[in-house]
Design an enzyme around this catalytic site. Structure first.
Site, PDB file in Angstrom:
ATOM      1  N   ARG A 152     -31.279 -17.136 -90.753  1.00  0.00           N
ATOM      2  CA  ARG A 152     -32.101 -15.999 -91.180  1.00  0.00           C
ATOM      3  C   ARG A 152     -33.239 -15.725 -90.189  1.00  0.00           C
ATOM      4  O   ARG A 152     -33.554 -14.571 -89.903  1.00  0.00           O
ATOM      5  CB  ARG A 152     -32.662 -16.242 -92.577  1.00  0.00           C
ATOM      6  CG  ARG A 152     -31.658 -15.975 -93.697  1.00  0.00           C
ATOM      7  CD  ARG A 152     -30.496 -16.944 -93.766  1.00  0.00           C
ATOM      8  NE  ARG A 152     -30.881 -18.297 -94.139  1.00  0.00           N
ATOM      9  CZ  ARG A 152     -30.114 -19.377 -93.997  1.00  0.00           C
ATOM     10  NH1 ARG A 152     -28.908 -19.282 -93.464  1.00  0.00           N
ATOM     11  NH2 ARG A 152     -30.544 -20.567 -94.360  1.00  0.00           N
ATOM     12  N   CYS A 159     -32.778 -18.391-101.683  1.00  0.00           N
ATOM     13  CA  CYS A 159     -33.251 -18.540-100.309  1.00  0.00           C
ATOM     14  C   CYS A 159     -34.213 -17.391-100.072  1.00  0.00           C
ATOM     15  O   CYS A 159     -33.820 -16.219-100.234  1.00  0.00           O
ATOM     16  CB  CYS A 159     -32.090 -18.459 -99.322  1.00  0.00           C
ATOM     17  SG  CYS A 159     -32.624 -18.337 -97.582  1.00  0.00           S
ATOM     18  N   CYS A 161     -40.072 -21.091 -99.539  1.00  0.00           N
ATOM     19  CA  CYS A 161     -38.802 -21.513 -98.955  1.00  0.00           C
ATOM     20  C   CYS A 161     -38.257 -22.510 -99.963  1.00  0.00           C
ATOM     21  O   CYS A 161     -39.003 -23.396-100.418  1.00  0.00           O
ATOM     22  CB  CYS A 161     -39.022 -22.185 -97.604  1.00  0.00           C
ATOM     23  SG  CYS A 161     -37.567 -23.087 -97.003  1.00  0.00           S
TER      24      CYS A 161
END
Lengths: 247, 247
Positions: free
Chosen positions: B53, B87, B202
């Site tokens: 990502r 996520c 996170c």
């Protein structure tokens, strides 16, 4: 086995959900991985609406076979090419799962557990089973152990009712001393009757009963976790550590 | 919401696998259930091969958007009708996920975390972020908190490198004191600079940093877990406790 050719593990789950969580957590934790991409792809259908396995085996309720077959096809449709089912009793319907997805590998939890038991005690001649009515009545462990020359003992009437009550308590979220003590008591009686190892033959059992928990005057008796056995077998096959015997 | 009309939760997972396990475990544990059939059906694609990502946001690697869109379509094909993605950084690509499955509800982890923060501290004006480079650079939290009049601080260069190193350590299986201490140190510096709450932005962060861990001379600072926020939001929607605002 390179990253590219590693299988995608499909998990027929929800029987029960806590046991599926336990299997998934142990599989991920046991995978050698320094980063995300070292892990296996794992697809899970955690479906708690699978018809009751014990009623299905007894013929007092619908068979879970067709439901399990649909789950297997769905997981394969998503990319799974190595199926596992972290529920012992559901293996009474293993043939329907295999037939639903011809050519797809299926790792038997029962075979993995028998192999794990024999690996730990190569001389084992007699084991005791802690499992649901489905697992006991279907004879899946009796047949698999008999093929290895191992005798299987199961709890008697009242003790089996204690086991079922403990499993239902765990399914209801109770991981306390009541179900743990009941399972330990029954395991001790199986050991006193000659079992050299006790099989946690229901994936809810290892949530409260662990190796080392079953202690007699003569010493402690091995408790073999069917969940751990399937985790190890899945990794052995997925990571190419062993030739593929199943499926 | 009756059993029959309950949604099937689809989980875009594997980012990373340990965080997906954590989300799944907490979702199942938090579901009020006395038996298997009281649980939700949850389908999970735990796919650790989703492109990075942070590289995707920075433009130094392929976008994970098309991969996430495929995962969403696969989960919906399996029956999911309520999608979640445990996520944070992947939410930079949320629009592509939503566009891939028109008409399917998607619960934003970012919105759930902002709402959870404001529910705990209705007067909050300033938060600090512990997240990946993807999450920080994409501005997803900056925009969501700005809409609520809340200022967002992020770690400075060296501190952000400490955060990334800690997250990578957790992804590599380290849940020890080294990553925990690094995250705690950075959180304390964010709080000393005025943050009234620290966002575990996170899903690897809550594996080692917990509420109560960030203590200053002036008292402890709230640590808001994005994982816990998404679990609570998923259950609220799936069990019909709140009207559906998202998706």
């Amino acid at each position: 086995v390179s990253g590219r050719s590693r299988p995608c593990v499909g998990v027929l789950g929800g029987m029960g959900p806590e046991a599926t969580v336990d299997f998934f957590a142990k599989l991920v934790a046991a995978t050698p991985a320094a980063r995300d991409t070292d892990h296996l792809r794992i697809v899970i259908d955690d479906d708690p609406s699978v018809p009751d396995r014990s009623a299905g085996v007894a013929g007092t309720g619908p068979s879970p076979g067709p439901h399990l077959a649909r789950m297997a096809r769905g997981l394969v449709g998503l990319g799974a090419d190595l199926l596992v089912m972290p529920c012992n009793g559901a293996h009474a319907f293993e043939a329907e799962v295999r037939a639903a997805v011809p050519g797809v590998r299926f790792l038997s939890l029962i075979d993995a557990t028998v192999a794990a038991t024999r690996a730990r005690r190569p001389d084992v001649r007699h084991v005791g089973l802690l499992g649901t009515d489905a697992t006991l009545a279907s004879g899946i462990y009796h047949r698999a152990f008999a093929a290895a020359g191992v005798r299987v003992s199961t709890p008697t009437g009242d003790d089996q009712r204690l086991v079922m009550a403990a499993i239902h308590a765990v399914k209801g979220g109770d991981r306390g001393s009541t179900p743990a003590q009941a399972l330990r008591d029954v395991a001790i009686r199986l050991a006193e009757a000659g079992a050299e190892a006790v099989i946690a033959a229901c994936t809810e059992v290892p949530l409260v009963l662990h190796d080392g928990d079953v202690v007699l005057d003569s010493g402690s008796v091995d408790v073999v976790s069917s969940t751990d056995a399937l985790v190890a077998r899945t990794l052995d096959v997925a990571l190419g550590r062993v030739p593929i015997a199943d499926g």
